[in-house]
Structures are given as structure tokens and as C-alpha cells.
Design a protein around this motif. Structure first.
Motif, PDB file in Angstrom:
ATOM      1  N   ASP A 123       0.645   9.086  14.612  1.00  0.00           N
ATOM      2  CA  ASP A 123       1.386  10.130  13.918  1.00  0.00           C
ATOM      3  C   ASP A 123       2.595   9.576  13.166  1.00  0.00           C
ATOM      4  O   ASP A 123       3.258  10.301  12.432  1.00  0.00           O
ATOM      5  N   ASP A 124       2.871   8.290  13.360  1.00  0.00           N
ATOM      6  CA  ASP A 124       4.019   7.684  12.695  1.00  0.00           C
ATOM      7  C   ASP A 124       3.731   7.461  11.209  1.00  0.00           C
ATOM      8  O   ASP A 124       2.596   7.277  10.792  1.00  0.00           O
ATOM      9  N   CYS A 125       4.771   7.459  10.409  1.00  0.00           N
ATOM     10  CA  CYS A 125       4.655   7.164   8.987  1.00  0.00           C
ATOM     11  C   CYS A 125       5.817   6.259   8.575  1.00  0.00           C
ATOM     12  O   CYS A 125       6.950   6.551   8.908  1.00  0.00           O
ATOM     13  N   CYS A 126       5.505   5.157   7.898  1.00  0.00           N
ATOM     14  CA  CYS A 126       4.164   4.745   7.499  1.00  0.00           C
ATOM     15  C   CYS A 126       4.115   3.217   7.550  1.00  0.00           C
ATOM     16  O   CYS A 126       5.050   2.546   7.086  1.00  0.00           O
ATOM     17  N   PRO A 154      10.076  -7.469   4.671  1.00  0.00           N
ATOM     18  CA  PRO A 154      10.309  -8.903   4.450  1.00  0.00           C
ATOM     19  C   PRO A 154       9.126  -9.797   4.811  1.00  0.00           C
ATOM     20  O   PRO A 154       8.972 -10.875   4.255  1.00  0.00           O
ATOM     21  N   GLY A 155       8.295  -9.369   5.730  1.00  0.00           N
ATOM     22  CA  GLY A 155       7.161 -10.190   6.154  1.00  0.00           C
ATOM     23  C   GLY A 155       5.852  -9.635   5.636  1.00  0.00           C
ATOM     24  O   GLY A 155       5.797  -8.890   4.652  1.00  0.00           O
ATOM     25  N   THR A 156       4.775 -10.001   6.303  1.00  0.00           N
ATOM     26  CA  THR A 156       3.450  -9.510   5.904  1.00  0.00           C
ATOM     27  C   THR A 156       3.267  -8.041   6.257  1.00  0.00           C
ATOM     28  O   THR A 156       2.727  -7.262   5.472  1.00  0.00           O
ATOM     29  N   PHE A 157       3.736  -7.650   7.434  1.00  0.00           N
ATOM     30  CA  PHE A 157       3.533  -6.281   7.910  1.00  0.00           C
ATOM     31  C   PHE A 157       4.870  -5.641   8.253  1.00  0.00           C
ATOM     32  O   PHE A 157       5.827  -6.314   8.634  1.00  0.00           O
ATOM     33  N   GLY A 158       4.923  -4.318   8.132  1.00  0.00           N
ATOM     34  CA  GLY A 158       6.136  -3.599   8.474  1.00  0.00           C
ATOM     35  C   GLY A 158       5.957  -2.115   8.209  1.00  0.00           C
ATOM     36  O   GLY A 158       4.831  -1.630   8.034  1.00  0.00           O
ATOM     37  N   THR A 159       7.050  -1.401   8.185  1.00  0.00           N
ATOM     38  CA  THR A 159       6.986   0.043   7.963  1.00  0.00           C
ATOM     39  C   THR A 159       7.977   0.455   6.886  1.00  0.00           C
ATOM     40  O   THR A 159       8.972  -0.218   6.625  1.00  0.00           O
ATOM     41  N   VAL A 160       7.676   1.572   6.263  1.00  0.00           N
ATOM     42  CA  VAL A 160       8.609   2.224   5.345  1.00  0.00           C
ATOM     43  C   VAL A 160       8.768   3.663   5.817  1.00  0.00           C
ATOM     44  O   VAL A 160       7.871   4.216   6.464  1.00  0.00           O
ATOM     45  N   ASN A 161       9.902   4.271   5.512  1.00  0.00           N
ATOM     46  CA  ASN A 161      10.089   5.649   5.963  1.00  0.00           C
ATOM     47  C   ASN A 161       9.695   6.630   4.859  1.00  0.00           C
ATOM     48  O   ASN A 161       9.581   6.254   3.690  1.00  0.00           O
ATOM     49  N   PRO A 162       9.471   7.877   5.217  1.00  0.00           N
ATOM     50  CA  PRO A 162       9.027   8.861   4.228  1.00  0.00           C
ATOM     51  C   PRO A 162       9.950   8.979   3.027  1.00  0.00           C
ATOM     52  O   PRO A 162       9.486   9.168   1.887  1.00  0.00           O
ATOM     53  N   GLU A 163      11.257   8.868   3.267  1.00  0.00           N
ATOM     54  CA  GLU A 163      12.210   8.993   2.167  1.00  0.00           C
ATOM     55  C   GLU A 163      12.017   7.897   1.119  1.00  0.00           C
ATOM     56  O   GLU A 163      12.178   8.129  -0.089  1.00  0.00           O
ATOM     57  N   GLN A 164      11.668   6.689   1.578  1.00  0.00           N
ATOM     58  CA  GLN A 164      11.439   5.578   0.645  1.00  0.00           C
ATOM     59  C   GLN A 164      10.213   5.830  -0.218  1.00  0.00           C
ATOM     60  O   GLN A 164      10.178   5.462  -1.393  1.00  0.00           O
ATOM     61  N   ILE A 165       9.195   6.444   0.368  1.00  0.00           N
ATOM     62  CA  ILE A 165       7.982   6.748  -0.409  1.00  0.00           C
ATOM     63  C   ILE A 165       8.296   7.800  -1.465  1.00  0.00           C
ATOM     64  O   ILE A 165       7.938   7.657  -2.645  1.00  0.00           O
ATOM     65  N   ILE A 166       8.992   8.848  -1.063  1.00  0.00           N
ATOM     66  CA  ILE A 166       9.327   9.918  -2.004  1.00  0.00           C
ATOM     67  C   ILE A 166      10.213   9.394  -3.123  1.00  0.00           C
ATOM     68  O   ILE A 166      10.013   9.709  -4.309  1.00  0.00           O
ATOM     69  N   LEU A 174      -4.336  13.660   5.067  1.00  0.00           N
ATOM     70  CA  LEU A 174      -3.215  12.728   5.219  1.00  0.00           C
ATOM     71  C   LEU A 174      -2.172  12.921   4.127  1.00  0.00           C
ATOM     72  O   LEU A 174      -0.975  12.704   4.350  1.00  0.00           O
ATOM     73  N   MET A 175      -2.605  13.319   2.963  1.00  0.00           N
ATOM     74  CA  MET A 175      -1.668  13.489   1.852  1.00  0.00           C
ATOM     75  C   MET A 175      -0.851  14.776   1.967  1.00  0.00           C
ATOM     76  O   MET A 175       0.017  15.041   1.129  1.00  0.00           O
ATOM     77  N   GLN A 176      -1.084  15.558   3.008  1.00  0.00           N
ATOM     78  CA  GLN A 176      -0.291  16.756   3.247  1.00  0.00           C
ATOM     79  C   GLN A 176       0.947  16.479   4.100  1.00  0.00           C
ATOM     80  O   GLN A 176       1.757  17.369   4.342  1.00  0.00           O
ATOM     81  N   ARG A 177       1.118  15.233   4.521  1.00  0.00           N
ATOM     82  CA  ARG A 177       2.293  14.873   5.307  1.00  0.00           C
ATOM     83  C   ARG A 177       3.557  14.891   4.432  1.00  0.00           C
ATOM     84  O   ARG A 177       3.475  14.696   3.208  1.00  0.00           O
ATOM     85  N   PRO A 178       4.717  15.118   5.039  1.00  0.00           N
ATOM     86  CA  PRO A 178       5.969  15.225   4.268  1.00  0.00           C
ATOM     87  C   PRO A 178       6.247  14.032   3.364  1.00  0.00           C
ATOM     88  O   PRO A 178       6.834  14.200   2.289  1.00  0.00           O
ATOM     89  N   ALA A 179       5.838  12.826   3.771  1.00  0.00           N
ATOM     90  CA  ALA A 179       6.124  11.622   2.982  1.00  0.00           C
ATOM     91  C   ALA A 179       5.491  11.664   1.600  1.00  0.00           C
ATOM     92  O   ALA A 179       5.929  10.946   0.688  1.00  0.00           O
TER      93      ALA A 179
END
Length: 378
Positions: free
Chosen positions: A216-219, A245-257, A299-304
Motif C-alpha cells: 500500500d506504500d507509494c512509491c 541516489p542509488g539504483t533503488f529507492g522511493t519517492v513521495n506522492p508530492e514529488q510525483i504530483i 492504481l492510477m486512482q491513488r492520490p499520488a
């Protein structure tokens, strides 16, 4: 922990003794981390540090992809259930191969591995730190078992060709490995050459979501490697390149928007054994396109993704997650390029490329289902 099938391993060992190793020679192999490792080649008994390493084993030992495998991690079935079942149908003996946990998560049992008497253990580079901290390399060396690192995940676009050549050397299949590398590079060039000739094209901003719906985490996403690098090679801008900074990580919904990407690509696979009934998009061999598109739309209905340009214009796609961990990633580059620049690549058919790969190098038939899109005609 998953225990070894000692009857199966004993039978495999007897077969190896019967086949003999008169033609073996000791060579120094430089693995992907630069370590020089002495190995008796061609190896006859191999432990795969990850079950999905069968993706490269099958490309070299096409007629009998499991003939050298005396043990492997238990992830193939869990991470790629559809692919596992396709191989199982043709090679039911693979169900008897002893399985074990991973180095990285601390569930690898070195005593059981030694009992299998492997000629080599092949590990992915992401297990290196855990392997070194545990002292496994030294422990294995004391009983004459070399460990070789390869990489199709951390820096796949840089390391795939070299990794295939390393495995070809281990297996005594150098010519076969070189044939694969040539095909790999030729297919990548079908994208890079076209983009080079096109010159100053507009590069869409792409958000690559890693395993969307798995939790349920994004993203989760990718930095400047793996699928992130594939986006750049395919003529796009990886949204998370400067965030992770590396190969894998996360971004928050605000960054996507705030980034408002032009395209969204979600990786998926059949993860029913990991997350039963999950929201993940089950693309992969034989996947149902209608089901995949329905789950992708949810999935595209999520707030992000609220009001994001890619969603508003339908430029949302799903791609097989396992391209991120196999030597087949050039197929993914072709498909991403086709999504990002449909006019430039209208004659490029990634499904046909993947089918040719299967026909030339793999022991199982090709099944469509590796891609899905909410954009009509793509």
C-alpha cells in the motif's frame, strides 16, 4: 528455511561423477566486481544464488537448462509464478532441485551448500556485502568452492554483456554467450541508432513505479540505473534520477504530483505467492491483458496520480518486472521507446523481438502478456 532434498542432490552428484571431468581446466575468472577467482571449467555442478538466474542459464544450456543446477534460491516460483509454471511443465525435474534462502537476508545455509559439492556458486552483486560480512567467501574457499559475482540488477545496462561472458566461460559456452551478447547489442541499437539519427527530440518525463500495488506504500522507483537507465536509453527523462541516489529507492506522492510526468510505467509480475490477491499488475508470460489494464487503471486512482498529465492523457503502461533482473532488458528498452516515441518506433515490435529471443536461445515457447497500456493502440 527451505531444506535441501538430499536424495536428489546425491543422485545429481553420482551423475556428475559418472560424466567425468577429464576435460576440466583451472582458469582465473574475473567476476563482475573485479575479483579474480580460480575455477575448474567447465563447471558441472552449480548453485544459483537466485532462482531467477535460470534466465541466463536457459540462454546458454538451452537444451537442458537445469543440468548443472544442484541448488538454487527459492525465488523463481514466488517472483515469477507464470514463468516458473511454463518451465515446470517442460522440465518437471526442476521441482526436485534443492532450494534455500538468500545471502542478503541471512537465510543461506552454508553447510547445506557445501554438502551439494558445487563447482561454483554464482551470486548477484547485491549479496556481496552480506557475503563478506558473514565470512562466507573464506569459509567456502577452505573447502575449495569458488564464489563468482555477476550482475543483471544493480547496473544491468553496464554489466549484462560482461556477466554473460563470465557465465559462458564458467559453462564452457563462450561462443554461445557471445552469440547472445551480439543479439542483445544489435537489438539495443535498433533504439539507440534511431534516436541518434533523430537528433534533438523532445524527451518525455517518465515516472517508473517499481512493483506498483505490491504494497500500500507509494512509491518505489529507480534512480539512474536499472529501469531508470532504460528510460534514458529509450529517449526519456527518468523522473526519479535526481531524487534517488542509488539504483533503488522511493519517492513521495508530492514529488510525483510536482513533477507531473508525461508517462507512467509500472512494473508488475504474478506475485500471488508473495501477496495473494494483491493490487499488483500481473503482466508476464500468458497474462490476461484485460485484467492487467483494469488493475493498472485502479492504481492510477491513488492520490499520488491525481491530475497528473500522464494519467489524464492515458499514457500509463505496465511492464514485466523481471526485465529488471535478467539479460533480456533490451526488450524492455524497445517497448519503452515505443511508448515514449510511437512515431519514431512504429515499425519496432518488441513482442517479435522477445519471440525471436525465445526461438533462438530459450527452451520454452514465447507467450505474450509482458506489456499492457491504457493508451489505445499501444
Amino acid at each position: 528455511m527451505f531444506g535441501f532434498n538430499r536424495v536428489a542432490s546425491a543422485a545429481a552428484f553420482s551423475l556428475a561423477l559418472f560424466s567425468g571431468a577429464a576435460s576440466a581446466e583451472t582458469v582465473t575468472v574475473t567476476d563482475i566486481t573485479g575479483r579474480e577467482v580460480q575455477v575448474n571449467v567447465p563447471v558441472e555442478r552449480v548453485i544459483l544464488g537466485e532462482g531467477r538466474q535460470i534466465y541466463f542459464t536457459a540462454a546458454l544450456d538451452t537444451d537442458a537448462p537445469f543440468k548443472r543446477v544442484v541448488g538454487w534460491r527459492d525465488d523463481f516460483k514466488k517472483a515469477d509464478l507464470d514463468g516458473y509454471n511454463i518451465y515446470l511443465e517442460k522440465f518437471p525435474e526442476m521441482a526436485k532441485i534443492p532450494t534455500f534462502g538468500g545471502m542478503k537476508d541471512g537465510t543461506f545455509d552454508i553447510e547445506q551448500a557445501v554438502a551439494l559439492k558445487p563447482d561454483v556458486i554464482i551470486m548477484n552483486t547485491e549479496a556481496k556485502s552480506a557475503t563478506e560480512e558473514s565470512g562466507y567467501i573464506e569459509k567456502l574457499a577452505k573447502v575449495g568452492i569458488p564464489l563468482v559475482y555477476i550482475d543483471f540488477r544493480e547496473k544491468p545496462m553496464q554489466h549484462t554483456d560482461q556477466s554473460m561472458r563470465i557465465i559462458g566461460k564458467l559453462f564452457g559456452k563462450e561462443a554461445r554467450a557471445e552469440e547472445f551478447v551480439t543479439f542483445h547489442d544489435e537489438q539495443l541499437a535498433r533504439v539507440t541508432d534511431v534516436l541518434a539519427r533523430a537528433g534533438g527530440i523532445d524527451k518525455p518525463v517518465v515516472f517508473m513505479e517499481r512493483a506498483g500495488g505490491y504494497s500500500d506504500d507509494c512509491c518505489m522507483s529507480f534512480g539512474d540505473e536499472n529501469f531508470g537507465k532504460m528510460v534514458e536509453i529509450a529517449g526519456g527523462v527518468n523522473m526519479a534520477k535526481d531524487i534517488i541516489p542509488g539504483t533503488f529507492g522511493t519517492v513521495n506522492p508530492e514529488q510525483i504530483i510536482a513533477s507531473n510526468p508525461d508517462q507512467v510505467i509500472v512494473t508488475g509480475s504474478n506475485w500471488e505467492l508473495y501477496v495473494p490477491g494483491g493490487k499488483w499488475v500481473g503482466v508476464g508470460p500468458g497474462a490476461d491483458a484485460a485484467t492487467a489494464m483494469k488493475k493498472l487503471a485502479v492504481l492510477m486512482q491513488r492520490p499520488a496520480f491525481t491530475g497528473v498529465k500522464a494519467v489524464e492523457e492515458g499514457n500509463v503502461h505496465a511492464i514485466w518486472h523481471q526485465f529488471y533482473n535478467s539479460p533480456y532488458q533490451f526488450v524492455a528498452v524497445q517497448q519503452i521507446a515505443k511508448w515514449l516515441h510511437p512515431d519514431l518506433f512504429k515499425d519496432l515490435d518488441p513482442d517479435a523481438t522477445f519471440k525471436e529471443l525465445h526461438e533462438r536461445f530459450l527452451p520454452v515457447a514465447y507467450h505474450t502478456g509482458y506489456f499492457a497500456s491504457l493508451k489505445a493502440g499501444l
